[in-house]
Scaffold this active site. Structure first.
Site, PDB file in Angstrom:
ATOM      1  N   SER A 171       0.839  -1.190   0.000  1.00  0.00           N
ATOM      2  CA  SER A 171       0.000   0.000   0.000  1.00  0.00           C
ATOM      3  C   SER A 171       0.879   1.246   0.000  1.00  0.00           C
ATOM      4  CB  SER A 171      -0.929  -0.020   1.221  1.00  0.00           C
ATOM      5  OG  SER A 171      -1.824   1.066   1.194  1.00  0.00           O
ATOM      6  N   LYS A 229      -5.855   2.807  -2.898  1.00  0.00           N
ATOM      7  CA  LYS A 229      -5.010   2.190  -1.882  1.00  0.00           C
ATOM      8  C   LYS A 229      -5.812   1.840  -0.624  1.00  0.00           C
ATOM      9  CE  LYS A 229      -0.987   1.964  -3.866  1.00  0.00           C
ATOM     10  NZ  LYS A 229      -0.315   0.672  -4.095  1.00  0.00           N
ATOM     11  N   TYR A 270      -6.013   8.224  -6.086  1.00  0.00           N
ATOM     12  CA  TYR A 270      -4.972   7.297  -5.619  1.00  0.00           C
ATOM     13  C   TYR A 270      -5.289   6.803  -4.210  1.00  0.00           C
ATOM     14  CZ  TYR A 270      -0.265   5.710  -4.230  1.00  0.00           C
ATOM     15  OH  TYR A 270       0.810   4.969  -3.781  1.00  0.00           O
TER      16      TYR A 270
END
Length: 337
Positions: A179, A213, A209
């Site tokens: 991650s 994640k 983004y």
């Protein structure tokens, strides 16, 4: 900092253990694959470019030869290198992801470690051929699909006897998701349908983004609940500034030079090397002290230190919604899980 050389090395002739590392041809993935290879694992490096992966394999073997020259006489007799193979996969094409999983299952009857390492960061808004935002598919949807297609093999591996001499512990296959601290950009009202397609893109790309994640951390937590015999972990490798993730920013006309300078300064002050960044992944892959009873679903930071993800990422209500949303979206594309 976690040191993988202190852990037990395997003899692949006695205990053949298999690992997959997506994006293992460069950056953090390169050193993750390298150290697994040095520990006796048969490592499949999954990527879309065979030439690049083959070149990385050659380089990996050269680095391994240098490292083995530093072994003591006792270590030479106790440590065995594994094997390195290429596995074709394109995370921007879900059919390629499914095909890669099927090809792997035709080649191997077990899987001990799956490292979902490949990813992209802060790209302009665009949709893949499958209709997902590019960062969401690369960083979350494709790893979700690839992992779930390999779950039967991971479960089968968990049921096999442990061949390590003197060990009475069952094999606990591991899934590691790489991650980023950037998952904190997804905050407050988490919504998987949010594309943040606003101006200026240079700012809102980070929110896209963060959603991708965070969704993947949710995935690891849900897998930990649903598959109690498989150790599922997420890691933040640290500020690794010299990876291909920043290629888009540094290649921008004129302003790219400014970004390059900023990344260099930030990396000098706060950054870690690719190999140092890989330590968090390697701890989750190799550390025998980690187990499904105490550590399933956990999150680790730079150097393999246990940490806590964002409030949104550790919210199990959000995690359940993310799971349901993903199944529905894949179902709309006639992909069943």
């Amino acid at each position: 900092m976690f040191d993988p050389t202190e852990l037990q090395y395997l003899n692949p002739n006695i205990d053949r253990r298999i690992a997959i590392v997506t994006g293992g041809n460069s950056g953090i993935g390169f050193y993750t694959a390298l150290h697994l290879y040095l520990h006796g694992y048969i490592v499949y490096i999954a990527g879309r470019n065979k030439t690049r992966v083959t070149k990385a394999i050659v380089e990996m073997k050269e680095v391994a030869n240098v490292k083995t020259l530093q072994y003591s006489p006792d270590q030479v007799t106790e440590r065995y290198n594994g094997e390195l193979f290429f596995l074709e996969i394109d995370l921007l094409d879900l059919n390629s992801v499914i095909r890669a999983a099927e090809i792997f299952k035709s080649l191997e009857s077990s899987l001990h470690i799956l490292v979902n390492n490949a990813g992209v960061m802060a790209l302009p808004f665009s949709l893949t051929k499958d209709g997902f935002e590019i960062q969401l598919q690369t960083n979350y949807i494709s790893p979700f699909l690839f992992t779930t297609r390999l779950l039967p093999l991971l479960e089968k591996t968990a049921a096999t006897p442990n061949k390590i001499a003197g060990s009475t512990e069952p094999i606990q296959p591991r899934i590691v998701y790489v991650s980023s601290i950037g998952h904190h950009f997804a905050f407050r009202y988490f919504n998987m349908n949010s594309h943040f397609q606003y101006y200026p893109n240079i700012m809102f790309t980070w929110f896209r983004y963060g959603i991708a994640k965070t969704a993947a951390i949710h995935f690891m937590k849900m897998l930990a609940l649903r598959n109690p015999k498989i150790l599922c972990l997420s890691v933040h490798p640290g500020f690794v500034m010299n990876t291909n993730l920043f290629a888009y920013w540094t290649r921008l006309p004129i302003i790219g030079i400014l970004f390059w300078c900023l990344f260099q300064i930030f990396g000098y002050i706060f950054g870690v090397s690719n190999e140092e960044g890989a330590m968090a992944s390697l701890k989750c892959c190799l550390d025998p002290s980690l187990n499904v009873e105490q550590d399933n679903g956990k999150y680790f930071a730079t150097g393999g230190v246990e940490a806590s993800p964002s409030r949104v990422a550790r919210n199990m209500d959000y995690a359940a919604r993310t799971w349901i949303w993903t199944l529905k979206e894949l179902g709309n594309r006639e992909i069943s899980i």
